[in-house]
Design a protein around this motif. Structure first.
Motif, short mmCIF file in Angstrom:
data_model
loop_
_atom_site.label_atom_id
_atom_site.label_comp_id
_atom_site.label_asym_id
_atom_site.label_seq_id
_atom_site.Cartn_x
_atom_site.Cartn_y
_atom_site.Cartn_z
N PHE A 161 -51.41 60.34 -28.02
CA PHE A 161 -51.20 60.82 -29.38
C PHE A 161 -50.78 59.67 -30.28
O PHE A 161 -50.17 58.69 -29.83
N ASP A 162 -51.14 59.81 -31.56
CA ASP A 162 -50.76 58.79 -32.53
C ASP A 162 -49.25 58.64 -32.58
O ASP A 162 -48.73 57.53 -32.65
N VAL A 163 -48.54 59.73 -32.55
CA VAL A 163 -47.08 59.74 -32.47
C VAL A 163 -46.70 60.57 -31.26
O VAL A 163 -46.92 61.79 -31.24
N GLU A 164 -46.13 59.93 -30.26
CA GLU A 164 -45.78 60.61 -29.02
C GLU A 164 -44.41 61.28 -29.14
O GLU A 164 -43.64 61.02 -30.07
N TRP A 165 -44.12 62.15 -28.17
CA TRP A 165 -42.78 62.73 -28.08
C TRP A 165 -41.78 61.61 -27.81
O TRP A 165 -42.02 60.73 -26.99
N GLU A 166 -40.64 61.64 -28.53
CA GLU A 166 -39.65 60.55 -28.44
C GLU A 166 -40.35 59.21 -28.67
O GLU A 166 -40.28 58.30 -27.83
N ASN A 167 -41.00 59.10 -29.81
CA ASN A 167 -41.84 57.93 -30.08
C ASN A 167 -41.06 56.62 -30.13
O ASN A 167 -41.62 55.55 -29.92
N ASP A 168 -39.76 56.69 -30.42
CA ASP A 168 -38.94 55.49 -30.51
C ASP A 168 -38.15 55.22 -29.22
O ASP A 168 -37.17 54.48 -29.24
N ALA A 169 -38.58 55.84 -28.13
CA ALA A 169 -37.83 55.68 -26.87
C ALA A 169 -37.79 54.23 -26.41
O ALA A 169 -36.82 53.80 -25.76
N GLU A 170 -38.83 53.45 -26.73
CA GLU A 170 -38.88 52.06 -26.27
C GLU A 170 -37.94 51.14 -27.04
O GLU A 170 -37.65 50.03 -26.58
N MET A 171 -37.48 51.58 -28.21
CA MET A 171 -36.65 50.70 -29.04
C MET A 171 -35.34 50.34 -28.35
O MET A 171 -34.82 49.24 -28.54
N ILE A 172 -34.82 51.25 -27.54
CA ILE A 172 -33.54 50.98 -26.88
C ILE A 172 -33.66 49.86 -25.84
O ILE A 172 -32.69 49.22 -25.47
N LEU A 173 -34.91 49.62 -25.37
CA LEU A 173 -35.12 48.57 -24.37
C LEU A 173 -35.58 47.25 -24.98
O LEU A 173 -35.70 46.26 -24.26
N ALA A 174 -35.81 47.25 -26.29
CA ALA A 174 -36.42 46.07 -26.92
C ALA A 174 -35.59 44.81 -26.71
O ALA A 174 -36.12 43.73 -26.43
N ASP A 175 -34.28 44.90 -26.84
CA ASP A 175 -33.41 43.72 -26.75
C ASP A 175 -32.56 43.70 -25.48
O ASP A 175 -31.64 42.88 -25.37
N MET A 176 -32.87 44.57 -24.53
CA MET A 176 -32.05 44.63 -23.32
C MET A 176 -32.54 43.63 -22.28
O MET A 176 -33.74 43.56 -21.99
N GLU A 177 -31.66 42.84 -21.74
CA GLU A 177 -31.99 41.86 -20.71
C GLU A 177 -30.92 41.89 -19.62
O GLU A 177 -29.75 42.18 -19.87
N PHE A 178 -31.35 41.59 -18.40
CA PHE A 178 -30.43 41.45 -17.29
C PHE A 178 -30.08 39.97 -17.13
O PHE A 178 -30.98 39.14 -16.97
N GLU A 179 -28.81 39.66 -17.20
CA GLU A 179 -28.35 38.28 -17.09
C GLU A 179 -27.36 38.14 -15.94
O GLU A 179 -26.74 39.12 -15.50
N GLU A 180 -27.25 36.91 -15.45
CA GLU A 180 -26.35 36.68 -14.32
C GLU A 180 -24.89 36.92 -14.69
O GLU A 180 -24.06 37.23 -13.83
N SER A 181 -24.57 36.78 -15.96
CA SER A 181 -23.18 36.95 -16.41
C SER A 181 -22.81 38.42 -16.62
O SER A 181 -21.67 38.71 -16.97
N ASP A 182 -23.73 39.34 -16.40
CA ASP A 182 -23.44 40.75 -16.60
C ASP A 182 -22.41 41.24 -15.59
O ASP A 182 -22.47 40.89 -14.40
N SER A 183 -21.46 42.03 -16.06
CA SER A 183 -20.49 42.65 -15.16
C SER A 183 -21.13 43.86 -14.48
O SER A 183 -22.22 44.30 -14.84
N MET A 184 -20.42 44.41 -13.50
CA MET A 184 -20.94 45.57 -12.79
C MET A 184 -21.10 46.76 -13.74
O MET A 184 -22.04 47.53 -13.63
N GLU A 185 -20.13 46.88 -14.67
CA GLU A 185 -20.21 47.98 -15.63
C GLU A 185 -21.44 47.83 -16.53
O GLU A 185 -22.13 48.80 -16.83
N ASP A 186 -21.71 46.57 -16.95
CA ASP A 186 -22.87 46.33 -17.81
C ASP A 186 -24.17 46.66 -17.07
O ASP A 186 -25.08 47.29 -17.62
N ARG A 187 -24.27 46.23 -15.82
CA ARG A 187 -25.48 46.52 -15.03
C ARG A 187 -25.65 48.01 -14.80
O ARG A 187 -26.77 48.55 -14.87
N GLU A 188 -24.54 48.69 -14.52
CA GLU A 188 -24.62 50.13 -14.30
C GLU A 188 -25.08 50.84 -15.56
O GLU A 188 -25.89 51.77 -15.50
#
Length: 294
Positions: A161-188
């Motif tokens: 579809f041109d506009v899918e259900w929850e079309n902005d769902a990917e935005m929350i992952l746009a700037d998320m990265e896993f780094e070595e300095s992440d704490s356990m809480e951050d990774r969880e």
């Protein structure tokens, strides 16, 4: 002999046989040349695809701002015309030569031999139609394809579809990265975000499959069915659509038909009660009253 070298390699003085960094050179900028359509350079094609990847298919306003020189409608029509509606869709047709002003003029006009009358004279009508503009035909085809997408929001060739259900769902992952300095809480927390995102993808696919199986993407067919129903029937169908996902198609139709039959029976009972209040006790009395009203 001529040797092509990218800017990154040139900037660090890379030497690839037979090239030497002391050789004479000249800068060639061919990113602005069109590769699919006139008015769309190679750099703009890359920006278009990059914008779709960043903002999602359907967010044409943001995509057009990313491209910079084309409007939202131009970006949309160009993408569908070159990528989706091409013979090799969803990939562009690479067998066609790169467009040039001369080739574009040849492609847009077709010469028609003038008709001659029995005396050998050319018809004036044929002279006025010696060239046919093919751009109008292409424009109508693109407009037809675009209107279908605009009407129901479904792209048959992509199955999306041109506009899918929850079309902005990917935005929350746009700037998320896993780094070595992440704490356990951050990774969880990040893993939890991924779980929510995966659930949204599954739900999006489930809803899309439901619409396809039920034939709810065929807007014209649905409109024809609605026109055959009375206003009261349409209201019941629209109110009961929310329960369609809990039934099979046959069970849902049976369920709605039962409600329609119930409404018809209630209406008939109310009518008979009114007749009884008027002192009518049998069908013959009712028929006589109806004949007198006529």
């Amino acid at each position: 002999s001529d040797f092509d070298l990218c800017i990154d390699c040139f900037s660090v003085g890379a030497e690839i046989t037979p090239h030497r960094k002391t050789h004479a050179y000249r800068v060639i900028d061919n990113m602005h040349d069109p590769i699919f359509e006139l008015g769309w350079g190679a750099d703009e094609e890359l920006l278009l695809l990059e914008g779709i990847e960043m903002y999602g298919l359907g967010n044409w306003l943001d995509i057009s701002e990313h491209v910079g020189r084309h409007s939202a409608e131009e970006c949309k029509s160009h993408y569908f015309r070159v990528f989706i509606d091409s013979q090799t869709g969803p990939l562009p047709d690479m067998s066609k030569p790169a467009p040039t002003p001369d080739r574009a003029e040849e492609a847009e006009t077709v010469k028609i031999e003038p008709e001659s009358d029995p005396k050998g004279n050319e018809s004036g009508t044929s002279k006025s139609k010696a060239k046919v503009d093919m751009r109008k035909k292409k424009g109508k085809q693109a407009e037809k394809s675009s209107s279908m997408v605009n009407e129901i929001g479904f792209m048959p060739r992509r199955g999306e579809f041109d506009v899918e259900w929850e079309n902005d769902a990917e935005m929350i992952l746009a700037d998320m990265e896993f780094e070595e300095s992440d704490s356990m809480e951050d990774r969880e927390l990040k893993f939890r975000i991924l779980e929510v995102y995966n659930w949204k993808l599954d739900e999006r696919a489930r809803r899309r499959t439901f619409l396809l199986k039920r034939g709810l993407v065929d807007g014209k067919k649905m409109l024809q069915h609605d026109r055959r129903r009375s206003k009261e029937d349409r209201e019941i169908y629209n109110q009961m659509r929310v329960f369609a996902r809990f039934h099979s198609h046959a069970d849902h139709e049976k369920f709605v038909q039962g409600l329609l039959n119930e409404r018809a029976l209630r209406k008939k009972i109310e009518e008979l009660q009114k007749y009884r209040q008027c002192g009518l006790r049998n069908q013959s009395d009712i028929e006589q009253l109806q004949q007198k009203k006529k």
